[in-house]
Design a protein around this motif. Structure first.
Motif, PDB file in Angstrom:
ATOM      1  N   VAL A 220       0.886  -1.167   0.000  1.00 38.56           N
ATOM      2  CA  VAL A 220       0.000   0.000   0.000  1.00 38.56           C
ATOM      3  C   VAL A 220       0.919   1.211   0.000  1.00 38.56           C
ATOM      4  O   VAL A 220       1.830   1.302   0.837  1.00 38.56           O
ATOM      5  N   SER A 221       0.705   2.115  -0.938  1.00 39.42           N
ATOM      6  CA  SER A 221       1.579   3.288  -1.048  1.00 39.42           C
ATOM      7  C   SER A 221       1.555   4.100   0.246  1.00 39.42           C
ATOM      8  O   SER A 221       0.552   4.096   0.979  1.00 39.42           O
ATOM      9  N   PRO A 222       2.657   4.786   0.567  1.00 39.94           N
ATOM     10  CA  PRO A 222       2.769   5.501   1.841  1.00 39.94           C
ATOM     11  C   PRO A 222       1.605   6.444   2.151  1.00 39.94           C
ATOM     12  O   PRO A 222       1.164   6.505   3.291  1.00 39.94           O
ATOM     13  N   GLU A 223       1.104   7.128   1.162  1.00 43.98           N
ATOM     14  CA  GLU A 223       0.015   8.079   1.430  1.00 43.98           C
ATOM     15  C   GLU A 223      -1.305   7.407   1.777  1.00 43.98           C
ATOM     16  O   GLU A 223      -2.229   8.049   2.271  1.00 43.98           O
ATOM     17  N   HIS A 224      -1.401   6.106   1.544  1.00 45.75           N
ATOM     18  CA  HIS A 224      -2.639   5.373   1.843  1.00 45.75           C
ATOM     19  C   HIS A 224      -2.486   4.402   3.016  1.00 45.75           C
ATOM     20  O   HIS A 224      -3.436   3.702   3.361  1.00 45.75           O
ATOM     21  N   ARG A 225      -1.328   4.363   3.625  1.00 45.94           N
ATOM     22  CA  ARG A 225      -1.107   3.441   4.740  1.00 45.94           C
ATOM     23  C   ARG A 225      -1.849   3.906   5.992  1.00 45.94           C
ATOM     24  O   ARG A 225      -2.141   5.083   6.151  1.00 45.94           O
ATOM     25  N   GLY A 226      -2.147   2.958   6.859  1.00 47.28           N
ATOM     26  CA  GLY A 226      -2.823   3.269   8.104  1.00 47.28           C
ATOM     27  C   GLY A 226      -4.329   3.422   7.972  1.00 47.28           C
ATOM     28  O   GLY A 226      -4.994   3.844   8.910  1.00 47.28           O
ATOM     29  N   LYS A 227      -4.869   3.070   6.827  1.00 43.85           N
ATOM     30  CA  LYS A 227      -6.305   3.216   6.581  1.00 43.85           C
ATOM     31  C   LYS A 227      -7.032   1.873   6.511  1.00 43.85           C
ATOM     32  O   LYS A 227      -8.202   1.817   6.179  1.00 43.85           O
ATOM     33  N   GLY A 228      -6.304   0.796   6.781  1.00 42.94           N
ATOM     34  CA  GLY A 228      -6.921  -0.527   6.764  1.00 42.94           C
ATOM     35  C   GLY A 228      -7.006  -1.156   5.389  1.00 42.94           C
ATOM     36  O   GLY A 228      -7.630  -2.211   5.225  1.00 42.94           O
ATOM     37  N   TYR A 229      -6.366  -0.546   4.398  1.00 48.74           N
ATOM     38  CA  TYR A 229      -6.473  -1.050   3.030  1.00 48.74           C
ATOM     39  C   TYR A 229      -5.801  -2.405   2.846  1.00 48.74           C
ATOM     40  O   TYR A 229      -6.310  -3.260   2.123  1.00 48.74           O
ATOM     41  N   ALA A 230      -4.667  -2.626   3.507  1.00 51.42           N
ATOM     42  CA  ALA A 230      -3.984  -3.920   3.375  1.00 51.42           C
ATOM     43  C   ALA A 230      -4.895  -5.046   3.876  1.00 51.42           C
ATOM     44  O   ALA A 230      -5.003  -6.096   3.237  1.00 51.42           O
ATOM     45  N   ALA A 231      -5.574  -4.815   4.987  1.00 55.88           N
ATOM     46  CA  ALA A 231      -6.473  -5.833   5.533  1.00 55.88           C
ATOM     47  C   ALA A 231      -7.634  -6.114   4.587  1.00 55.88           C
ATOM     48  O   ALA A 231      -8.049  -7.267   4.432  1.00 55.88           O
ATOM     49  N   ILE A 232      -8.134  -5.083   3.942  1.00 57.44           N
ATOM     50  CA  ILE A 232      -9.231  -5.268   2.990  1.00 57.44           C
ATOM     51  C   ILE A 232      -8.784  -6.141   1.821  1.00 57.44           C
ATOM     52  O   ILE A 232      -9.500  -7.046   1.391  1.00 57.44           O
ATOM     53  N   ILE A 233      -7.581  -5.886   1.326  1.00 59.34           N
ATOM     54  CA  ILE A 233      -7.057  -6.669   0.198  1.00 59.34           C
ATOM     55  C   ILE A 233      -6.840  -8.122   0.609  1.00 59.34           C
ATOM     56  O   ILE A 233      -7.207  -9.050  -0.113  1.00 59.34           O
ATOM     57  N   VAL A 234      -6.229  -8.317   1.774  1.00 61.13           N
ATOM     58  CA  VAL A 234      -5.975  -9.683   2.246  1.00 61.13           C
ATOM     59  C   VAL A 234      -7.295 -10.415   2.457  1.00 61.13           C
ATOM     60  O   VAL A 234      -7.429 -11.591   2.094  1.00 61.13           O
ATOM     61  N   LYS A 235      -8.284  -9.747   3.018  1.00 56.57           N
ATOM     62  CA  LYS A 235      -9.605 -10.349   3.196  1.00 56.57           C
ATOM     63  C   LYS A 235     -10.163 -10.792   1.845  1.00 56.57           C
ATOM     64  O   LYS A 235     -10.722 -11.884   1.714  1.00 56.57           O
ATOM     65  N   GLY A 236      -9.996  -9.956   0.820  1.00 59.04           N
ATOM     66  CA  GLY A 236     -10.454 -10.317  -0.519  1.00 59.04           C
ATOM     67  C   GLY A 236      -9.745 -11.553  -1.054  1.00 59.04           C
ATOM     68  O   GLY A 236     -10.363 -12.421  -1.667  1.00 59.04           O
ATOM     69  N   ALA A 237      -8.441 -11.657  -0.785  1.00 56.13           N
ATOM     70  CA  ALA A 237      -7.677 -12.818  -1.229  1.00 56.13           C
ATOM     71  C   ALA A 237      -8.131 -14.075  -0.494  1.00 56.13           C
ATOM     72  O   ALA A 237      -8.283 -15.147  -1.095  1.00 56.13           O
ATOM     73  N   PHE A 238      -8.371 -13.954   0.808  1.00 53.57           N
ATOM     74  CA  PHE A 238      -8.852 -15.097   1.579  1.00 53.57           C
ATOM     75  C   PHE A 238     -10.245 -15.505   1.120  1.00 53.57           C
ATOM     76  O   PHE A 238     -10.543 -16.706   1.031  1.00 53.57           O
ATOM     77  N   ASP A 239     -11.095 -14.538   0.826  1.00 54.09           N
ATOM     78  CA  ASP A 239     -12.435 -14.852   0.309  1.00 54.09           C
ATOM     79  C   ASP A 239     -12.334 -15.605  -1.010  1.00 54.09           C
ATOM     80  O   ASP A 239     -13.045 -16.583  -1.237  1.00 54.09           O
TER      81      ASP A 239
END
Length: 108
Positions: A55-74
């Motif tokens: 996740v690019s630095p300006e978008h970090r800390g917003k929970g985006y990585a968790a959303i992507i990982v959740k999508g991969a697990f789904d």
């Protein structure tokens, strides 16, 4: 009575985000967020190796990585795949969401 409108705004914002599967480039990407993705490889015996989350630095800390990982697990769950958590962020994700551990490949 105090209200947490910041949390409500976060929930509204993240609900509109979609994880898209880019099979050609072997990535899960977060629509509308540039440079937010999870790279993977397909291994034998229905295993999905989750290699690298970014996740690019300006978008970090917003929970985006968790959303992507959740999508991969789904995706893995829907397609009968097991997950190999090569990416170090996956361990962080699984500490927060241990119920997803059932998708981990045996012998890890």
């Amino acid at each position: 009575m105090l209200r947490s409108f910041g949390r409500l705004n976060f929930i509204k914002r993240t609900m509109s985000l979609k994880v898209e599967h880019d099979a050609k480039n072997r990535k899960f990407v977060l629509s509308g967020v540039p440079d937010a993705y999870l790279e993977y490889d397909v291994l034998p015996d229905n295993n999905l190796d989750l290699l690298h989350t970014f996740v690019s630095p300006e978008h970090r800390g917003k929970g985006y990585a968790a959303i992507i990982v959740k999508g991969a697990f789904d995706y893995a769950r829907e397609n009968g795949l097991k997950v190999v958590p090569t990416c170090t962020y996956i361990a962080t994700y699984l500490k927060k969401y241990p119920a997803e551990s059932d998708l981990l490949r045996a012998n890890l």
